[in-house]
Design a protein around this motif. Structure first.
Motif, mmCIF file in Angstrom:
data_model
loop_
_atom_site.group_PDB
_atom_site.id
_atom_site.type_symbol
_atom_site.label_atom_id
_atom_site.label_comp_id
_atom_site.label_asym_id
_atom_site.label_seq_id
_atom_site.Cartn_x
_atom_site.Cartn_y
_atom_site.Cartn_z
ATOM 1 N N GLY A 1 0.834 -1.200 0.000
ATOM 2 C CA GLY A 1 0.000 0.000 0.000
ATOM 3 C C GLY A 1 0.866 1.247 0.000
ATOM 4 N N GLU A 2 0.321 2.342 0.504
ATOM 5 C CA GLU A 2 1.076 3.592 0.434
ATOM 6 C C GLU A 2 2.299 3.532 1.347
ATOM 7 O OE1 GLU A 2 0.446 8.375 0.715
ATOM 8 O OE2 GLU A 2 -1.336 7.122 0.951
ATOM 9 N N LEU A 3 3.428 3.967 0.812
ATOM 10 C CA LEU A 3 4.695 3.869 1.544
ATOM 11 C C LEU A 3 5.226 5.256 1.877
ATOM 12 C CD1 LEU A 3 6.570 1.262 -0.697
ATOM 13 C CD2 LEU A 3 5.455 0.829 1.500
ATOM 14 N N VAL A 4 5.944 5.334 2.980
ATOM 15 C CA VAL A 4 6.653 6.559 3.330
ATOM 16 C C VAL A 4 8.117 6.206 3.549
ATOM 17 C CG1 VAL A 4 6.758 8.523 4.891
ATOM 18 C CG2 VAL A 4 4.611 7.354 4.551
ATOM 19 N N ALA A 5 8.997 7.032 2.993
ATOM 20 C CA ALA A 5 10.425 6.807 3.200
ATOM 21 C C ALA A 5 10.764 7.119 4.654
ATOM 22 C CB ALA A 5 11.229 7.701 2.271
ATOM 23 N N ILE A 6 11.509 6.224 5.273
ATOM 24 C CA ILE A 6 12.041 6.483 6.618
ATOM 25 C C ILE A 6 13.288 7.346 6.448
ATOM 26 C CG2 ILE A 6 13.131 5.393 8.628
ATOM 27 C CD1 ILE A 6 10.268 4.706 8.578
ATOM 28 N N ASP A 7 13.437 8.349 7.301
ATOM 29 C CA ASP A 7 14.566 9.261 7.163
ATOM 30 C C ASP A 7 15.882 8.512 7.406
ATOM 31 O OD1 ASP A 7 15.680 11.731 6.628
ATOM 32 O OD2 ASP A 7 15.707 12.333 8.733
ATOM 33 N N GLY A 8 16.834 8.715 6.499
ATOM 34 C CA GLY A 8 18.164 8.128 6.691
ATOM 35 C C GLY A 8 18.487 7.072 5.653
ATOM 36 N N VAL A 9 19.523 7.357 4.841
ATOM 37 C CA VAL A 9 20.011 6.393 3.859
ATOM 38 C C VAL A 9 21.367 5.908 4.351
ATOM 39 C CG1 VAL A 9 20.684 6.046 1.446
ATOM 40 C CG2 VAL A 9 18.781 7.582 2.002
ATOM 41 N N GLN A 10 21.481 4.611 4.587
ATOM 42 C CA GLN A 10 22.768 4.060 5.019
ATOM 43 C C GLN A 10 23.705 4.017 3.815
ATOM 44 O OE1 GLN A 10 21.197 0.290 6.316
ATOM 45 N NE2 GLN A 10 21.358 0.841 8.471
ATOM 46 N N TRP B 1 21.322 2.108 1.244
ATOM 47 C CA TRP B 1 20.070 1.452 1.652
ATOM 48 C C TRP B 1 18.987 2.486 1.936
ATOM 49 C CZ3 TRP B 1 18.823 -3.583 1.478
ATOM 50 C CH2 TRP B 1 19.879 -4.496 1.327
ATOM 51 N N PHE B 2 17.920 2.410 1.176
ATOM 52 C CA PHE B 2 16.720 3.224 1.404
ATOM 53 C C PHE B 2 15.701 2.355 2.136
ATOM 54 C CE2 PHE B 2 18.627 4.713 -2.543
ATOM 55 C CZ PHE B 2 18.508 6.100 -2.492
ATOM 56 N N THR B 3 14.988 2.943 3.081
ATOM 57 C CA THR B 3 14.041 2.166 3.878
ATOM 58 C C THR B 3 12.659 2.817 3.847
ATOM 59 O OG1 THR B 3 15.869 1.537 5.297
ATOM 60 C CG2 THR B 3 13.667 1.167 6.179
ATOM 61 N N PHE B 4 11.631 1.990 3.760
ATOM 62 C CA PHE B 4 10.250 2.483 3.655
ATOM 63 C C PHE B 4 9.371 1.808 4.698
ATOM 64 C CE2 PHE B 4 12.366 2.806 -0.376
ATOM 65 C CZ PHE B 4 12.034 4.076 -0.811
ATOM 66 N N MET B 5 8.258 2.457 4.976
ATOM 67 C CA MET B 5 7.298 1.873 5.905
ATOM 68 C C MET B 5 5.891 2.077 5.345
ATOM 69 S SD MET B 5 7.443 0.179 8.694
ATOM 70 C CE MET B 5 8.992 0.518 9.497
ATOM 71 N N GLN C 1 3.740 -3.237 14.389
ATOM 72 C CA GLN C 1 4.270 -3.735 13.109
ATOM 73 C C GLN C 1 5.477 -2.920 12.669
ATOM 74 O OE1 GLN C 1 0.419 -3.519 10.994
ATOM 75 N NE2 GLN C 1 0.912 -5.538 10.176
ATOM 76 N N ARG C 2 5.377 -1.613 12.877
ATOM 77 C CA ARG C 2 6.496 -0.736 12.512
ATOM 78 C C ARG C 2 7.747 -1.099 13.297
ATOM 79 N NH1 ARG C 2 5.731 4.977 10.600
ATOM 80 N NH2 ARG C 2 7.694 5.260 11.666
ATOM 81 N N ARG C 3 7.551 -1.294 14.609
ATOM 82 C CA ARG C 3 8.694 -1.619 15.478
ATOM 83 C C ARG C 3 9.353 -2.918 15.049
ATOM 84 N NH1 ARG C 3 5.890 -0.058 20.579
ATOM 85 N NH2 ARG C 3 6.432 2.138 20.873
ATOM 86 N N ALA C 4 8.514 -3.942 14.781
ATOM 87 C CA ALA C 4 9.056 -5.250 14.397
ATOM 88 C C ALA C 4 9.801 -5.135 13.073
ATOM 89 C CB ALA C 4 7.933 -6.272 14.304
ATOM 90 N N MET C 5 9.226 -4.393 12.144
ATOM 91 C CA MET C 5 9.857 -4.270 10.829
ATOM 92 C C MET C 5 11.142 -3.458 10.917
ATOM 93 S SD MET C 5 9.837 -5.272 7.811
ATOM 94 C CE MET C 5 8.241 -6.045 7.585
ATOM 95 N N MET C 6 11.130 -2.378 11.691
ATOM 96 C CA MET C 6 12.355 -1.579 11.844
ATOM 97 C C MET C 6 13.466 -2.424 12.459
ATOM 98 S SD MET C 6 12.388 1.421 10.577
ATOM 99 C CE MET C 6 13.598 2.463 11.362
ATOM 100 N N ARG C 7 13.096 -3.244 13.423
ATOM 101 C CA ARG C 7 14.110 -4.058 14.081
ATOM 102 C C ARG C 7 14.735 -5.023 13.068
ATOM 103 N NH1 ARG C 7 14.692 -8.904 16.802
ATOM 104 N NH2 ARG C 7 16.413 -8.796 18.285
ATOM 105 N N PHE C 8 13.878 -5.660 12.260
ATOM 106 C CA PHE C 8 14.398 -6.580 11.245
ATOM 107 C C PHE C 8 15.320 -5.831 10.276
ATOM 108 C CE2 PHE C 8 14.166 -8.418 6.980
ATOM 109 C CZ PHE C 8 14.678 -9.679 7.242
#
Lengths: 186, 464
Positions: free
Chosen positions: B189-198, B348-352, B360-367
């Motif tokens: 579904g709709e995604l938002v970029a998480i701030d920070g590119v490794q 690495w770009f990350t989305f949520m 769900q966000r916490r679990a996914m961020m941790r992974f």
């Protein structure tokens, strides 16, 4: 225009008589040196013993930004980070080193943690906020050398005669990491 | 013959065609270290292809910018006054200085720090100090705008740019396989970029970093320690059920797949049931639905229409040729940027998904924070393998022996579904890696887009 490197931890009160303050500073510094020694001697399990159960071990991403956008220099808690670990995560990192198949550290790196510019920035009950500068030198294999410099903002909790690390926030002085990996502990 | 002033020797069609032997599954190691080959790649792969720039949510406001690369050309990706995304070469039209030395931010214009030439967000030259006094009004500012990308287009919010005006549309370039790759992200579904590119730099050739993303053979060995400490399980890291989709111009998806039988079970589930199963631990899920794949996420029902019956089952790693990996769980993108033949910068770009709950966000961020990036429990063990696979080719004798990419060669079948979608359904294999190098050869041999469109290897059928 401010170009201060954020986030600058507020300097709380260190409301102690000078002699007590010096004694505390000495103990804190000796603790940091001891901890660095354990890491450099690859006594990672012993190092983990010094980590509090509620540790937040965090290294945000730093970006090259203009002075105007300086408040975006570091990512914030909850954003992307290089490390965002609790005790379980750190235990996994440490145990990984003993599996016999942790290739990024086998052959092991030769590290030296130089800790300096130690300042006690706040004393709040059992928790002592400590700022330090870290220069982590890493030499690997035949010819790889990495240098990581950082400001650390630690929270040390008193535990008997010593301390436990309850917070370690590592603000790197690098944006792009010019190294194969971050397989060392800061 | 190509003529590039920086290149030491001309590279002809025949020599280029000799580096990868698809029938034998052998690769000449020279391609990882030769500076002449690298220069040809910059010209014929990167300056010609569609390169990932950013997601629309990276630069939501007018004046938001982000710097990226097309090969070694640095570009500024910026949202202009009309809210359109512009891709401008980051080099002043006066003396070539970089206009923008930050990697991100917000601005009203780009001003060169050398002599102060000032450009608008659309690249037009707005102001030149001393225009009247020194240039005596003889400088035609209309002619000295910034060089723009030839085309900028997006698919589902993911922006790409090409420097070659003869490139096909992004839609045609991606083709079905490239689009399914990006659809893997759109599933959420709709995604938002998480701030920070490794970002980190590894001493390896970019192609080694790219072909590794298709490599489900290395995971059980390279990443054994991460499994030993319980970060990931072996059955997830290297399932037997694998499928590969090969797309023209070099896109591919390689890795785990959902079998037709498993898909039948999944087809019987409502979206609510899918979401509920997805939120369970592996153990709970295995008890409730032992016949379905462990791969996540279970895609929602409507995606079958979008991805097609075969694409819906492809759970492996897509690469958008040349260097954009849509990674595990399809919420991260990784660019492998060339920095000379012996260096690659990994981003690495990350989305949520907007729909995710806090848990769900916490679990996914941790992974995600613990898998990839230089400190990732998985990725930290990759770099030196890539470094020394690259560096071996510097040895004059080691170089004479080609690398082996023979797994599964000639032993599998490309099957075409009634829908027309093609896939190879097999076990762990090296089909996608071979396809990458096969298509890379096409790109280097073709002197123009017209030629590449004519001579590109068609999507294979039959024995492979």
């Amino acid at each position: 225009m401010s170009v201060a490197a954020p986030p600058e931890a507020p300097i709380g009160s260190v409301d102690l008589p000078l002699a007590d303050r010096m004694a505390l500073h000495f103990r804190v510094e000796q603790f940091l040196f001891h901890e660095a020694h354990l890491l450099d001697q690859r006594r990672f399990r012993d190092w983990l013993e010094l980590v509090a159960e509620d540790i937040h071990y965090w290294m945000p991403i730093r970006r090259t930004v203009t002075a105007k956008d300086i408040d975006r220099e570091f990512t914030r808690i909850g954003d992307m980070a290089y490390f965002d670990d609790d005790h379980k995560d750190l235990s996994m990192r440490v145990e990984k080193l003993y599996t016999g198949s942790s290739w990024s550290e086998d052959p092991p790196s030769r590290t030296r943690h130089f800790v300096g510019n130690v300042q006690i920035t706040a004393v709040d009950g059992d928790l002592i906020s400590v700022r330090s500068s870290l220069h982590l030198y890493r030499s690997r294999l035949e010819g790889v050398t990495d240098n990581f410099c950082a400001r650390r903002e630690d929270g040390l909790r008193r535990a008997g005669e010593g301390f436990r690390i309850a917070r370690r926030h590592i603000y790197l002085d690098h944006t792009v990491i010019h190294a194969t990996n971050l397989s060392s502990l800061f | 013959m190509s003529t590039d002033a920086r290149r030491g020797r001309p590279l002809g069609r025949e020599e280029i065609g000799g580096w990868f032997d698809g029938e034998k599954g052998l690769i000449d190691k020279t391609i990882y270290v030769d500076p002449d080959i690298y220069e040809l790649e910059l010209e014929r792969v990167f300056a010609r292809g569609w390169n990932f720039m950013c997601h629309e949510s990276h630069i939501p406001e007018v004046g938001d910018y982000f710097t990226n690369y097309i090969g070694e050309d640095q570009v500024i990706v910026v949202r202009d006054e009309n809210r359109a995304i512009q891709v401008l070469l980051n080099t002043c039209s006066h003396r070539g200085n970089a206009l923008c030395r930050a990697e991100m931010g917000n601005t009203k214009s780009f001003q060169c720090t050398y002599h102060g030439w000032t450009f608008g967000l659309d690249g037009k030259l707005q102001a030149v100090p001393g225009g009247a006094n020194f240039y005596r009004d003889k400088l035609d500012t209309a002619q000295w705008a910034l060089r723009k990308a030839a085309k900028v287009e997006q698919y589902k919010g993911f922006y790409f740019a090409t420097l070659d005006p003869d490139a096909p549309s992004l839609h045609d370039y991606l083709g079905e396989v490239g689009r399914i790759g990006i659809d893997q992200m759109a599933v959420h579904g709709e995604l938002v970029a998480i701030d920070g590119v490794q970002k980190n730099v590894i001493d390896c050739n970019w192609k080694i970093a790219v072909d590794n993303l298709y490599d489900w053979y290395h995971v059980n060995f390279s990443h054994r320690s991460a499994m030993r400490v319980g970060f990931v399980s072996a059955s997830v890291m290297q399932p037997m059920q694998q499928m590969v989709m090969l797309g023209e111009y070099g896109h591919a998806i390689g890795g785990p797949g959902v079998s037709p039988a498993q898909q039948e079970v999944l087809d019987g589930l409502s979206d609510e049931e899918r979401t509920r199963l997805d939120s369970l631990s592996f153990e709970e899920r295995a008890k409730l639905a032992p016949r379905i794949s462990e791969r996540r996420p279970i895609r929602p029902t409507h995606m079958k229409e979008v991805m097609g019956p075969v694409g819906m089952r492809a759970m492996g790693h897509p690469n958008i040729f040349p260097n954009l990996w849509i990674s595990t769980r399809a919420l991260q993108l990784s660019l492998r940027l060339p920095r000379g033949p012996l260096k690659t910068e990994v981003w690495w770009f990350t989305f949520m998904p907007k729909s995710y709950s806090l848990d769900q966000r916490r679990a996914m961020m941790r992974f995600m924070t613990h898998s990839f990036g230089p400190a990732g429990l998985l990725e930290q063990d990759d770099g030196e393998n890539w470094t020394y696979s690259t560096r071996a080719a510097l040895g004059r004798v080691a170089r004479r022996r080609p690398q082996n990419l023979q797994m599964g060669l000639g032993q599998d079948e490309v099957r075409e579904d009634p829908s027309g979608q093609r896939s190879i359904e097999t076990r762990v294999n090296e089909h996608a890696q071979r396809w990458h190098y096969r298509c890379w050869t096409d790109w280097l041999q073709a002197e123009s887009w017209d030629e590449l469109k004519r001579t590109r290897t068609p999507s294979p059928t039959g024995r492979i």
